[in-house]
Scaffold this motif. Structure first.
Motif, PDB file in Angstrom:
ATOM      1  N   SER A 121     -11.221  -1.384  -3.960  1.00 37.20           N
ATOM      2  CA  SER A 121     -10.265  -1.852  -4.973  1.00 37.20           C
ATOM      3  C   SER A 121      -9.990  -0.767  -6.004  1.00 37.20           C
ATOM      4  O   SER A 121      -8.843  -0.567  -6.399  1.00 37.20           O
ATOM      5  N   THR A 122     -11.015  -0.032  -6.429  1.00 37.80           N
ATOM      6  CA  THR A 122     -10.744   1.024  -7.407  1.00 37.80           C
ATOM      7  C   THR A 122      -9.914   2.143  -6.770  1.00 37.80           C
ATOM      8  O   THR A 122      -9.063   2.746  -7.420  1.00 37.80           O
ATOM      9  N   HIS A 123     -10.132   2.384  -5.467  1.00 40.21           N
ATOM     10  CA  HIS A 123      -9.326   3.378  -4.749  1.00 40.21           C
ATOM     11  C   HIS A 123      -7.851   2.953  -4.734  1.00 40.21           C
ATOM     12  O   HIS A 123      -6.971   3.716  -5.143  1.00 40.21           O
ATOM     13  N   GLU A 124      -7.597   1.727  -4.290  1.00 41.06           N
ATOM     14  CA  GLU A 124      -6.206   1.268  -4.178  1.00 41.06           C
ATOM     15  C   GLU A 124      -5.555   1.130  -5.555  1.00 41.06           C
ATOM     16  O   GLU A 124      -4.370   1.386  -5.712  1.00 41.06           O
ATOM     17  N   MET A 125      -6.333   0.729  -6.558  1.00 37.78           N
ATOM     18  CA  MET A 125      -5.768   0.650  -7.911  1.00 37.78           C
ATOM     19  C   MET A 125      -5.384   2.042  -8.414  1.00 37.78           C
ATOM     20  O   MET A 125      -4.402   2.190  -9.149  1.00 37.78           O
ATOM     21  N   GLY A 126      -6.127   3.047  -8.015  1.00 36.83           N
ATOM     22  CA  GLY A 126      -5.762   4.426  -8.372  1.00 36.83           C
ATOM     23  C   GLY A 126      -4.392   4.781  -7.804  1.00 36.83           C
ATOM     24  O   GLY A 126      -3.540   5.342  -8.500  1.00 36.83           O
ATOM     25  N   HIS A 127      -4.171   4.424  -6.541  1.00 38.86           N
ATOM     26  CA  HIS A 127      -2.840   4.633  -5.944  1.00 38.86           C
ATOM     27  C   HIS A 127      -1.794   3.832  -6.710  1.00 38.86           C
ATOM     28  O   HIS A 127      -0.719   4.329  -7.037  1.00 38.86           O
ATOM     29  N   ALA A 128      -2.136   2.564  -6.976  1.00 40.13           N
ATOM     30  CA  ALA A 128      -1.162   1.648  -7.581  1.00 40.13           C
ATOM     31  C   ALA A 128      -0.748   2.111  -8.982  1.00 40.13           C
ATOM     32  O   ALA A 128       0.430   2.090  -9.328  1.00 40.13           O
ATOM     33  N   MET A 129      -1.712   2.578  -9.775  1.00 37.20           N
ATOM     34  CA  MET A 129      -1.373   3.027 -11.127  1.00 37.20           C
ATOM     35  C   MET A 129      -0.508   4.286 -11.072  1.00 37.20           C
ATOM     36  O   MET A 129       0.336   4.516 -11.935  1.00 37.20           O
ATOM     37  N   HIS A 130      -0.729   5.085 -10.006  1.00 38.68           N
ATOM     38  CA  HIS A 130       0.111   6.264  -9.788  1.00 38.68           C
ATOM     39  C   HIS A 130       1.579   5.842  -9.618  1.00 38.68           C
ATOM     40  O   HIS A 130       2.465   6.330 -10.312  1.00 38.68           O
ATOM     41  N   TYR A 131       1.835   4.885  -8.726  1.00 40.41           N
ATOM     42  CA  TYR A 131       3.218   4.427  -8.500  1.00 40.41           C
ATOM     43  C   TYR A 131       3.800   3.758  -9.730  1.00 40.41           C
ATOM     44  O   TYR A 131       4.980   3.904 -10.022  1.00 40.41           O
ATOM     45  N   GLN A 132       2.948   2.997 -10.428  1.00 43.32           N
ATOM     46  CA  GLN A 132       3.441   2.315 -11.630  1.00 43.32           C
ATOM     47  C   GLN A 132       3.837   3.323 -12.710  1.00 43.32           C
ATOM     48  O   GLN A 132       4.656   3.017 -13.572  1.00 43.32           O
ATOM     49  N   GLY A 133       3.244   4.514 -12.625  1.00 43.70           N
ATOM     50  CA  GLY A 133       3.510   5.512 -13.667  1.00 43.70           C
ATOM     51  C   GLY A 133       4.691   6.423 -13.404  1.00 43.70           C
ATOM     52  O   GLY A 133       5.064   7.231 -14.261  1.00 43.70           O
ATOM     53  N   VAL A 134       5.308   6.320 -12.211  1.00 41.01           N
ATOM     54  CA  VAL A 134       6.430   7.217 -11.887  1.00 41.01           C
ATOM     55  C   VAL A 134       7.638   6.864 -12.761  1.00 41.01           C
ATOM     56  O   VAL A 134       7.950   5.693 -12.961  1.00 41.01           O
ATOM     57  N   ASP A 135       8.290   7.881 -13.266  1.00 38.47           N
ATOM     58  CA  ASP A 135       9.488   7.694 -14.088  1.00 38.47           C
ATOM     59  C   ASP A 135      10.559   6.951 -13.285  1.00 38.47           C
ATOM     60  O   ASP A 135      10.882   7.331 -12.161  1.00 38.47           O
ATOM     61  N   ARG A 136      11.115   5.887 -13.888  1.00 39.66           N
ATOM     62  CA  ARG A 136      12.105   5.069 -13.176  1.00 39.66           C
ATOM     63  C   ARG A 136      13.359   5.838 -12.789  1.00 39.66           C
ATOM     64  O   ARG A 136      14.107   5.397 -11.921  1.00 39.66           O
ATOM     65  N   LYS A 137      13.614   6.969 -13.424  1.00 41.29           N
ATOM     66  CA  LYS A 137      14.844   7.705 -13.076  1.00 41.29           C
ATOM     67  C   LYS A 137      14.798   8.226 -11.629  1.00 41.29           C
ATOM     68  O   LYS A 137      15.824   8.526 -11.048  1.00 41.29           O
TER      69      LYS A 137
END
Ligand SMILES: [Zn+2]
Length: 507
Positions: free
Chosen positions: A262-278
């Motif tokens: 879960s901490t591994h996948e959350m690391g991926h997930a927070m990465h995607y959540q942090g990408v600039d929407r532009k």
């Protein structure tokens, strides 16, 4: 120019809309959908794929992309990168004969079936000929798309981690072979001192889920813009920074698995959540294999998951703060287990046959075995029929164990049956990048202090500002240089592993 770009966006919006729907279908297929729909679904997905291809192969679209590419120097940096990547992908698509692409799609399904059967029966010979066919097909397809000065394998690794060359990987693995292998052999020769009886107990799945929810708050993963489901394999998926989800698997007899996955996948997930929407709807949103999101900087993506899994969640500081919570959820099972035993058990170094359950220290050696084999295969230095033997020899050399059958050895990973060659080395790269980020962060922020004071948002903000927000706008070498003022340097990784495991052993 502006008009041309607008026209370009009209086309890509159409294909993005179809891809968006396909991604949702993919998530549904991996989680909720009953198996009975599989064949109708694949028919429908096949139709949607054809529509995307038709948009991309529309002569007007090709003309627009080519015209924009000719004027690329007049574009700002963002659009320059966007058009560069679009042109690169389009060229590849147009270069490969369509019948080869269809053949590849079909062979993937067939090869995966044979791989599953072979793995079940522990018999490589069932998979052998289709694997050879797959390698030949990948060689043929890549011969159309590769740059003139590249070998096939060089082109393949470039697809998964853009800009990282065979020479870079060779240097990296040479260093691991020279520095890490002797250290690992020394560590595994020692008798571990701890009591791991608590691992033999069953751990209620509902309570495991409760702890994972707690971890989501701790990291912190933004549950307003995502969530998680149960699935067979843990993976992360997303359509936009505003919808990122991941799957988890809970094992009653191994509760550590859900914690660290879960901490591994959350690391991926927070990465995607942090990408600039532009970057949404452009090739620059593509980071890694999340759902259908392309595969251009898999090592960087893996560096974020490994950062949260290893640097944060496998640290001692983390459990000094959160172990009591785990104990309160599993009162009976853990109340008499000292934190120190828990720490030693989840960091236990094992001579594991299987990569996905291996520990942090031996993990890169599992990858090294695969890298050496892939390289030799594509350089025609070894033959497919000899793979089980070669695999076992390398496991003996690096981990001092010999798999007892093919399923514990050469047949354990799905990647080759899907035609993914050159992907494995990015996993090791991810771990090494993570240590280089940690070294850089520690210059201004004390990671351990943040963990102990429950200020992980400070670290997450740093990662977002320096890494996440760029999506794949910056390619790996540029990103490393911009963030750490230095090129990729595996010394931080080797130092981190040696420091951690020396400390663990001395206790
Ligand atoms: Zn990952």
């Amino acid at each position: 120019m502006e008009k041309l770009y607008k026209k370009y966006k009209e086309f890509t919006k159409k294909s993005e809309a179809i891809l968006f729907a396909m991604r949702i279908v993919f998530w549904d297929a991996q989680t909720e959908a009953p198996k009975s729909i599989a064949s109708y679904r694949s028919e429908m997905l096949g139709e949607l794929t054809k529509q995307v291809l038709a948009i991309n192969k529309d002569p007007q679209f090709i003309r627009i992309v080519n015209s924009l590419y000719e004027k690329i120097d007049f574009l700002d940096d963002f659009h320059k990168r966007e058009i560069y990547e679009e042109k690169r992908e389009l060229d590849k698509l147009l270069k490969v004969p369509e019948d080869l692409m269809i053949k590849h799609q079909k062979l993937k399904v067939h090869a995966q079936q044979l791989w599953e059967e072979a793995r079940e029966k522990q018999d490589f010979s069932i998979f052998e000929s289709v694997l050879k066919e797959m390698i030949d097909l990948v060689k043929e397809i890549t011969s159309y798309t590769k740059e003139e000065n590249q070998t096939i394998y060089e082109a393949l690794i470039d697809d998964f981690e853009r800009g990282i060359t065979l020479k870079d990987y060779d240097k990296f693995f040479d260093q691991l072979r020279a520095d890490l292998v002797p250290f690992v052999l020394e560590v595994i020769a020692k008798e571990p001192q701890y009591n791991d009886d608590f691992m033999k107990l069953p751990y209620d799945v509902a309570r495991q889920k409760k702890f994972v929810e707690y971890l989501m708050e701790v990291l912190p993963f933004d549950t307003k813009r995502g969530g998680s489901n149960e699935g067979v394999h843990p993976f992360c998926w997303g359509t936009s920074p505003d919808d990122v989800r991941f799957t988890l698997r809970y094992l009653e007899n191994n509760f550590l698995f859900s914690i660290f996955a879960s901490t591994h996948e959350m690391g991926h997930a927070m990465h995607y959540q942090g990408v600039d929407r532009k970057y949404l709807g452009t090739p620059l949103f593509r980071i890694s294999s999340a759902g259908f999101i392309g595969l251009s900087i898999s090592g960087i993506a893996e560096s974020q998951s490994r950062f949260y899994e290893n640097i944060i969640a496998r640290s001692k500081a983390f459990w000094e703060v959160h172990y009591h919570k785990l104990q309160s959820i599993f009162k009976e099972e853990l109340q008499d287990v000292p934190m120190d035993d828990f720490y030693k058990v989840y960091n236990k170094v094992q001579q594991s046959y299987i990569r996905v359950v291996s520990d942090e220290l031996t993990y890169p050696l599992h990858i090294m075995v695969r890298y050496e084999i892939e390289k030799a295969l594509f350089n025609d230095e070894i033959e497919v029929k000899d793979l089980p033997k070669i695999w076992n020899q390398k496991m003996k050399k690096y981990l001092n164990i010999t798999p007892r059958n093919d399923s514990e050895g050469v047949l354990q990973d799905v990647h080759w049956s899907l035609g993914w060659f050159g992907y494995f080395p990015t996993y090791a790269l991810g771990g090494a990048y993570a240590s280089q980020w940690a070294n850089e962060i520690n210059k201004t922020i004390n990671i351990d202090e943040c963990i102990k004071e429950s200020k992980l948002d400070v670290i997450n903000d740093w990662l977002k500002e320096n890494i996440h927000k760029y999506g794949s706008f910056k390619l790996p070498k540029q990103l490393l240089l911009d963030v750490t003022n230095e090129e990729f340097n595996p010394k931080y990784y080797i130092e981190y592993l040696k420091r951690k495991y020396t400390e663990l052993l001395l206790k």
